[in-house]
Enzyme design. Structure first.
Site, PDB file in Angstrom:
ATOM      1  N   ASN A  41     -26.537  -7.047  48.557  1.00 16.01           N
ATOM      2  CA  ASN A  41     -26.005  -8.410  48.475  1.00 16.01           C
ATOM      3  C   ASN A  41     -26.931  -9.308  49.296  1.00 16.01           C
ATOM      4  O   ASN A  41     -26.886  -9.284  50.522  1.00 16.01           O
ATOM      5  CB  ASN A  41     -24.574  -8.417  49.057  1.00 16.01           C
ATOM      6  N   GLU A  66     -14.983  -3.506  52.880  1.00 14.45           N
ATOM      7  CA  GLU A  66     -15.889  -4.094  53.873  1.00 14.45           C
ATOM      8  C   GLU A  66     -15.067  -4.625  55.043  1.00 14.45           C
ATOM      9  O   GLU A  66     -14.504  -5.724  54.963  1.00 14.45           O
ATOM     10  CB  GLU A  66     -16.662  -5.252  53.257  1.00 14.45           C
ATOM     11  N   SER A 124     -22.804  -3.375  57.985  1.00 16.49           N
ATOM     12  CA  SER A 124     -23.876  -2.880  58.851  1.00 16.49           C
ATOM     13  C   SER A 124     -24.348  -1.474  58.466  1.00 16.49           C
ATOM     14  O   SER A 124     -24.667  -0.649  59.321  1.00 16.49           O
ATOM     15  CB  SER A 124     -23.446  -2.931  60.318  1.00 16.49           C
ATOM     16  N   GLY A 160     -25.694  -5.710  52.990  1.00 15.21           N
ATOM     17  CA  GLY A 160     -26.082  -7.097  53.214  1.00 15.21           C
ATOM     18  C   GLY A 160     -27.475  -7.176  53.821  1.00 15.21           C
ATOM     19  O   GLY A 160     -28.493  -7.058  53.125  1.00 15.21           O
TER      20      GLY A 160
HETATM   21  C1  PEP Z   1     -21.976  -7.635  53.185  1.00 15.08           C
HETATM   22  O1  PEP Z   1     -21.862  -8.791  53.552  1.00 15.08           O
HETATM   23  O2  PEP Z   1     -21.637  -7.312  52.041  1.00 15.08           O
HETATM   24  C2  PEP Z   1     -22.505  -6.658  54.146  1.00 15.08           C
HETATM   25  C3  PEP Z   1     -22.168  -5.415  54.003  1.00 15.08           C
HETATM   26  O3  PEP Z   1     -23.325  -7.166  55.133  1.00 15.08           O
HETATM   27  P1  PEP Z   1     -24.135  -6.329  56.249  1.00 15.08           P
HETATM   28  O4  PEP Z   1     -24.665  -5.095  55.594  1.00 15.08           O
HETATM   29  O5  PEP Z   1     -25.191  -7.266  56.705  1.00 15.08           O
HETATM   30  O6  PEP Z   1     -23.134  -6.000  57.328  1.00 15.08           O
END
Ligand code: PEP
Length: 251
Positions: A9, A168, A214, A235
């Site tokens: 994403n 998430e 993360s 992300g």
């Molecule tokens: C996201 O926003 O879908 C996500 C998982 O972000 P990150 O991997 O940066 O925590």
């Protein structure tokens, strides 16, 4: 066998030329990833058409990050599900916590968005997850259950074949804090049960449930080894092809 998926994403990052280059880098590195892992890049709207050209005929699928809750017409600034399909999208993310938090995305709107996405032949990656207060109050099961019931219980078992769920935890997104593999497995198993309660065990067994928050190359393997974790929604780490593919190699 459930589909294994690693989806990036990109959020509101990269210019169009940078995004095209990132997509090219992902395509070039994708051969190292086992063939049974589906790779998806979810890009800003402006990037969809040029990135569609890059991923055409490759193993990488294209996703949007959102779509409108209306079919078409006088909704300035919105992008419809039909437009996404015509731009070459196979998927759209819906209900990301950033949209719920900053843009007033409600479960009721999400029902309309999912309907339109499916009606236009798109598959949906529906995000659910609790915030830190809810986790600390022990309400994470209730929050995820309500999000799934409010949205997905409006659809049929057949339609569930086109829906992927992404768990998430909001407190883990972009914070560097990852849910432990045990925490994630516990809630993924719970989410699968919520799906089974409505659609039956067979549909629940076929539904891919991704973890997001993360995720990085160093923790992907432990997360993906859990029985009910079928991949990741990534992300920050999806903005570097090497890290994104490194996560997919966690399988
Ligand atoms: C996201 O926003 O879908 C996500 C998982 O972000 P990150 O991997 O940066 O925590």
């Amino acid at each position: 066998m459930r589909q294994k998926i690693v989806a990036g994403n990109w959020k509101m990052n990269t210019t169009v030329p940078e995004g095209v280059q990132l997509a090219k880098d992902v395509v070039a590195a994708a051969a190292a990833v086992p063939a049974d892992v589906k790779l998806i890049v979810a890009t800003p709207f402006t990037h969809l058409c040029p990135v569609a050209e890059v991923v055409k005929g490759t193993r990488v699928s294209l996703s949007a990050e959102n779509c409108a809750d209306k079919e078409k017409g006088a909704y300035t600034g919105e992008v419809s599900a039909a437009m996404l399909a015509s731009a070459g999208c196979e998927y759209t993310i819906l209900g990301h916590s950033e949209r719920r938090q900053y843009y007033g995305e409600t479960d009721a709107k999400l029902v309309e968005k999912v309907k339109l996405a499916l009606a236009n032949g798109l598959k949906v990656i529906l995000c659910v997850g609790e915030n830190l207060d809810e986790r600390e109050a022990g309400k994470h099961f209730d929050v995820c259950e309500a999000q799934i019931k409010n949205v997905l219980y409006n659809f049929s078992a057949e339609e569930m074949a086109s829906i992927v769920i992404a768990y998430e935890p909001v407190w883990a997104i972009g914070t560097g804090k990852t849910a432990t593999a045990e925490q994630a497995q516990e809630i993924h198993a719970f989410i699968r049960k919520v799906v089974a309660d409505k659609f039956g065990a067979e549909v629940a067994e076929q539904t891919s449930i991704l973890y997001g928050g993360s995720c990085k190359p160093s923790n992907a393997h432990e997360l993906f080894a859990q029985k009910d974790i079928d991949g990741g929604l990534i992300g920050g780490a999806s903005l570097k092809a090497e890290d994104f593919i490194g996560i997919a190699l966690g399988y």
